[in-house]
Motif scaffolding. Structure first.
Motif, PDB file in Angstrom:
ATOM      1  N   THR A  52       0.689  -1.429   0.377  1.00  0.00           N
ATOM      2  CA  THR A  52      -0.071  -0.316   0.241  1.00  0.00           C
ATOM      3  C   THR A  52       0.868   1.693   0.038  1.00  0.00           C
ATOM      4  O   THR A  52       0.493   2.462  -0.524  1.00  0.00           O
ATOM      5  N   ASP A  53       2.198   1.143   0.183  1.00  0.00           N
ATOM      6  CA  ASP A  53       2.509   2.428   0.364  1.00  0.00           C
ATOM      7  C   ASP A  53       3.905   1.945  -0.546  1.00  0.00           C
ATOM      8  O   ASP A  53       4.722   1.528  -0.497  1.00  0.00           O
ATOM      9  N   VAL A  54       3.834   2.885  -1.705  1.00  0.00           N
ATOM     10  CA  VAL A  54       4.915   3.018  -2.580  1.00  0.00           C
ATOM     11  C   VAL A  54       6.432   3.016  -2.541  1.00  0.00           C
ATOM     12  O   VAL A  54       7.509   2.400  -3.136  1.00  0.00           O
ATOM     13  N   ILE A  55       6.568   3.910  -1.268  1.00  0.00           N
ATOM     14  CA  ILE A  55       7.715   4.690  -0.673  1.00  0.00           C
ATOM     15  C   ILE A  55       9.190   3.371  -0.028  1.00  0.00           C
ATOM     16  O   ILE A  55       9.626   2.967  -0.247  1.00  0.00           O
ATOM     17  N   ASN A  56       8.267   2.886   0.602  1.00  0.00           N
ATOM     18  CA  ASN A  56       8.236   1.915   2.087  1.00  0.00           C
ATOM     19  C   ASN A  56       8.454   0.571   1.397  1.00  0.00           C
ATOM     20  O   ASN A  56       7.536   0.086   1.493  1.00  0.00           O
ATOM     21  N   ASP A  59       6.815  -3.287   3.057  1.00  0.00           N
ATOM     22  CA  ASP A  59       5.531  -4.050   2.768  1.00  0.00           C
ATOM     23  C   ASP A  59       5.489  -4.909   1.533  1.00  0.00           C
ATOM     24  O   ASP A  59       4.558  -5.139   1.314  1.00  0.00           O
ATOM     25  N   ASP A  60       6.716  -4.684   0.536  1.00  0.00           N
ATOM     26  CA  ASP A  60       6.782  -5.107  -0.661  1.00  0.00           C
ATOM     27  C   ASP A  60       7.351  -6.761   0.050  1.00  0.00           C
ATOM     28  O   ASP A  60       7.471  -7.481   0.568  1.00  0.00           O
ATOM     29  N   ALA A 191       0.144  -2.999  -6.875  1.00  0.00           N
ATOM     30  CA  ALA A 191       0.000  -2.487  -5.704  1.00  0.00           C
ATOM     31  C   ALA A 191      -1.450  -2.771  -5.265  1.00  0.00           C
ATOM     32  O   ALA A 191      -1.833  -3.551  -6.014  1.00  0.00           O
ATOM     33  N   ASN A 193      -3.462  -1.523  -3.965  1.00  0.00           N
ATOM     34  CA  ASN A 193      -4.799  -0.473  -3.884  1.00  0.00           C
ATOM     35  C   ASN A 193      -5.066  -1.214  -6.424  1.00  0.00           C
ATOM     36  O   ASN A 193      -5.694   0.106  -6.469  1.00  0.00           O
TER      37      ASN A 193
END
Length: 194
Positions: A52-56, A59-60, A191, A193
């Motif tokens: 959900t967080d593209v930068i962090n 969570d990948d 992603a 979302n």
């Protein structure tokens, strides 16, 4: 009189030999069919899910590409009555073939991941459905240099996947083939979302 008897014997022989060698699913007492693959939704295979967080990057993760297939079994004809839990009351899925056909821009090497007689075990009760899943794109495929990768080759392509499921009526050894298929889009990332 002799010609009628001869005709009846020939007709019986043709009927018996035709049924015993026929692999068409629609000729069986219990007909099994694929109702949907992935719930009828397009299937996407990605090298990485960025969460959900593209930068962090915490969570990948690398997603598992498991395809759900909905099977349904029914009697051959509407006048046929097959009791539940009796002989021929279910269809048994035993294996599958998966054959990739690359679309425009897709690598020919994807055909290295064709599957012949992959093991699959399921019992589809008559007049009922069952959901079965199998690995569509294994993790090893995602490590190939031609697979879309967000760092090395940020490409997108599609491939068709022809599926053939094999099985038999419960109480019979006569194997039949059930054809199906889907199209898969290969992406570097997805992603949560999307």
């Amino acid at each position: 009189m002799k010609s009628r008897v001869l005709f009846a014997l020939i007709a019986a022989a043709l009927l018996a030999s035709g049924c015993s060698s026929n692999n068409n699913n629609e000729w069986q007492r219990v007909v099994c069919s694929v109702q949907s693959i992935n719930g009828g939704q397009p299937f996407v295979s990605a090298a990485l899910n960025i969460g959900t967080d593209v930068i962090n990057a915490n969570d990948d993760y690398v997603p598992l590409d498991v395809a759900p297939v909905l099977f349904w079994a029914r009697p051959y004809g509407s006048l046929m009555t097959i009791p539940d839990e009796g002989a021929y009351s279910a269809f048994i899925i035993t294996s599958y073939d998966a054959v990739w056909t690359p679309g425009p821009g897709a690598p020919a090497e994807i055909a290295q991941y064709n599957v012949t007689r992959g093991l699959l075990s399921a019992r589809v009760p008559i007049n009922d459905e069952i959901l079965v899943s199998f690995m569509l794109a294994p993790q090893q495929m995602k490590q190939e240099p031609w697979y879309p990768n967000p760092v090395t080759n940020n490409v997108v392509y599609m491939a068709n996947l022809a599926l053939t499921f094999y099985g038999h009526e419960e109480g019979s050894e006569h194997e039949v083939a059930i054809p199906a298929g889907t199209t898969v889009t290969f992406l570097p990332t997805v992603a949560e979302n999307n």
